[in-house]
Design a protein around this motif. Structure first.
Motif, PDB file in Angstrom:
ATOM      1  N   ILE A   1       0.861  -1.179   0.000  1.00  0.00           N
ATOM      2  CA  ILE A   1       0.000   0.000   0.000  1.00  0.00           C
ATOM      3  C   ILE A   1       0.896   1.227   0.000  1.00  0.00           C
ATOM      4  CG2 ILE A   1      -1.955  -1.089   1.176  1.00  0.00           C
ATOM      5  CD1 ILE A   1      -0.978   0.123   3.791  1.00  0.00           C
ATOM      6  N   ASP A   2       0.342   2.369  -0.386  1.00  0.00           N
ATOM      7  CA  ASP A   2       1.097   3.612  -0.401  1.00  0.00           C
ATOM      8  C   ASP A   2       1.359   4.045   1.043  1.00  0.00           C
ATOM      9  OD1 ASP A   2       2.185   6.104  -0.718  1.00  0.00           O
ATOM     10  OD2 ASP A   2       0.550   6.918  -1.940  1.00  0.00           O
ATOM     11  N   THR A   3       2.592   3.913   1.489  1.00  0.00           N
ATOM     12  CA  THR A   3       2.927   4.219   2.881  1.00  0.00           C
ATOM     13  C   THR A   3       2.647   5.676   3.225  1.00  0.00           C
ATOM     14  OG1 THR A   3       4.716   2.591   2.695  1.00  0.00           O
ATOM     15  CG2 THR A   3       4.718   3.987   4.635  1.00  0.00           C
ATOM     16  N   GLY A   4       2.911   6.573   2.279  1.00  0.00           N
ATOM     17  CA  GLY A   4       2.681   7.982   2.533  1.00  0.00           C
ATOM     18  C   GLY A   4       1.211   8.331   2.689  1.00  0.00           C
ATOM     19  N   ALA A   5       0.312   7.487   2.124  1.00  0.00           N
ATOM     20  CA  ALA A   5      -1.129   7.751   2.181  1.00  0.00           C
ATOM     21  C   ALA A   5      -1.800   7.070   3.375  1.00  0.00           C
ATOM     22  CB  ALA A   5      -1.791   7.285   0.881  1.00  0.00           C
ATOM     23  N   MET A   6      -1.026   6.378   4.210  1.00  0.00           N
ATOM     24  CA  MET A   6      -1.613   5.705   5.358  1.00  0.00           C
ATOM     25  C   MET A   6      -2.172   6.713   6.359  1.00  0.00           C
ATOM     26  SD  MET A   6       0.783   2.416   6.327  1.00  0.00           S
ATOM     27  CE  MET A   6       2.076   3.442   6.999  1.00  0.00           C
ATOM     28  N   SER A   7      -3.107   6.245   7.176  1.00  0.00           N
ATOM     29  CA  SER A   7      -3.660   7.092   8.236  1.00  0.00           C
ATOM     30  C   SER A   7      -2.578   7.383   9.269  1.00  0.00           C
ATOM     31  CB  SER A   7      -4.843   6.398   8.902  1.00  0.00           C
ATOM     32  OG  SER A   7      -4.409   5.228   9.598  1.00  0.00           O
TER      33      SER A   7
END
Length: 448
Positions: free
Chosen positions: A286-292
């Protein structure tokens, strides 16, 4: 006088281990600086050094995309550095000496004990041989499973190379990938719903991260739990709790973030993968930068904990966490000694755990403050990057390639410290001859 000076300059076992990893990183840097290593024939010293340290310290953070910037030769150099860093240079060195029928000296055995953090000298050569064979076996099985997917997708030669590269990288908990040909710095996001690829990588990461001593114990006693060492029981219990507990939390925390457009099956798979990879692997689906924000905090916690002693993983280790928790419970109950599975933990275990925890956290916070002072990044992203480097994880929110030279060198140092061990390196640098113990008068202070 000459003899006395020679003895004085003799390196300790810990110093040899630290120096060994340093030399491996330097050799790797020189090889990556060669024009044949990069696609454009030009690499800066910082890019080569950062990549060499990241590979030899099995981290996975990169300033340039591995599949685009480096040629096949450069990728082979990185693969070799990962393998040496994962198994340990002493493991490979002793295996070579055995092949040429060289008798392993007592000093070489002692250095090997320090290299893999073993508890005893007896049987270390036999264990070294097992580590070498088991590593190749697990990596080979992983490569075959990945080839089922990669060969049809990339062709025979490239698919086979990609299978071997990612199997070695996953088992050694390195996190280097060659999927930048699809999208630069995208890691394994395109396989987020692929059970074969994600499942194989997770198994390789877990097996590589539980430690050589656990393998040996399981190999010796099979599945007879009662016969396992206390170390094995603690490692397996803690690992299961962290993987399942972490997966459940990621599943809940990412429901309104990266998991919005995913089905339930894909959300479960990506949550488990994130829980596993944060334990020093470095891949991401998953996009790590887009994580909560909650998931980023959870990721940092898992990265700080890391894998287990005597493994390819970094972090403060599962046993350190377990000792901390057990002694905390012991203090709350006001019991004299902490116990686990019918065994009492020695006092020096908690002393070492406190040292590791304190030094690692101190390094992380110091590095975070330094980078924040140098560049205007969000504090949580810098802290994430620092924990990733110190835990030899390799995950990033995307700021790695934006690091200024000074910040990049700080991350490089953290990766090296994370692989060698901050406490071990401090001991190696400050190690002196033993002095007679002097006990000062005891006086109580107020705590809490």
């Amino acid at each position: 006088m000459g003899k006395e000076q020679k003895i004085h300059l003799r390196l300790s076992n810990l110093q040899i281990v630290a120096l060994g990893y340093f030399i491996v990183a330097v050799v790797g840097t020189v090889l990556l600086l060669l024009p044949i290593s990069s696609a454009e024939g030009k690499t800066t010293l910082l890019e080569a050094l950062f990549t060499a340290v990241s590979a030899s310290c099995v981290t996975g953070l990169v300033l340039v995309d591995t599949s685009i910037h480096w040629t096949l030769f450069g990728q082979l150099v990185i693969l070799l550095l990962i393998q040496v860093g994962g198994m340990g240079f002493m493991t490979i060195g002793i295996r070579f000496l055995l092949l040429v029928r060289h008798k392993i000296s007592l000093r070489e055995r002692e250095v090997m004990v320090e290299s893999i953090n073993a508890s005893q000298l007896g049987g270390i050569v036999n264990l070294t041989s097992k580590i070498f064979k088991w590593t190749l076996l697990f990596e080979g099985i992983g490569a075959v499973l990945l080839a089922i997917r990669f060969i049809p997708e990339f062709g025979l030669k490239k698919g086979l190379f990609y299978s071997i590269f990612h199997a070695v990288s996953a088992f050694c908990n390195a996190g280097f990938d060659l999927m930048g040909i699809k999208k630069p710095f995208d890691s394994m996001v395109s396989y987020s719903n692929d059970v074969l690829v994600s499942g194989t990588l997770m198994l390789l990461i877990i097996i590589g991260g539980i430690g050589f001593f656990v393998w040996d114990d399981i190999n010796t006693h099979g599945f007879r739990w009662k016969r396992y060492m206390l170390h094995t029981k603690i490692v397996l219990t803690c690992s299961v709790v962290l993987v399942i507990g972490g997966g459940l939390l990621f599943f809940l925390l990412e429901g309104r973030a990266t998991g919005v457009e995913m089905g339930v099956g894909e959300r479960i798979l990506t949550a488990l993968f994130q829980s596993v990879t944060c334990r020093t692997a470095g891949y991401n689906t998953i996009d790590t930068g887009a994580m909560s924000q909650g998931s980023k905090v959870l990721s940092m916690l898992l990265m700080f904990i890391g894998g287990s002693p005597g493994s390819t993983a970094g972090g403060i280790k599962t046993t350190t966490l377990s000792v901390f928790i057990l002694y905390t419970v012991c203090g709350i109950k006001r019991e004299g000694r902490a116990t686990a599975f019918g065994r009492t933990l020695p006092r020096d275990s908690v002393e070492k755990a406190v040292s590791i925890f304190t030094i690692s956290l101190g390094l992380a916070l110091t590095a975070t403050l330094f980078i924040c002072a140098m560049q205007p990044f969000a504090g949580v992203d810098v802290l994430f990057e620092v924990f990733s480097a110190l835990g030899t994880v390799g995950l990033t929110t995307g700021i790695t390639r934006e690091l200024a030279p000074a910040s990049a060198y700080v991350i490089t140092i953290l990766m090296f410290l994370g692989r060698v061990g901050s406490v071990s390196l401090a001991t190696a640098l400050l190690e002196k001859k033993a002095r007679p113990p002097v006990t000062s008068p005891e006086e109580k202070i107020m705590i809490g």
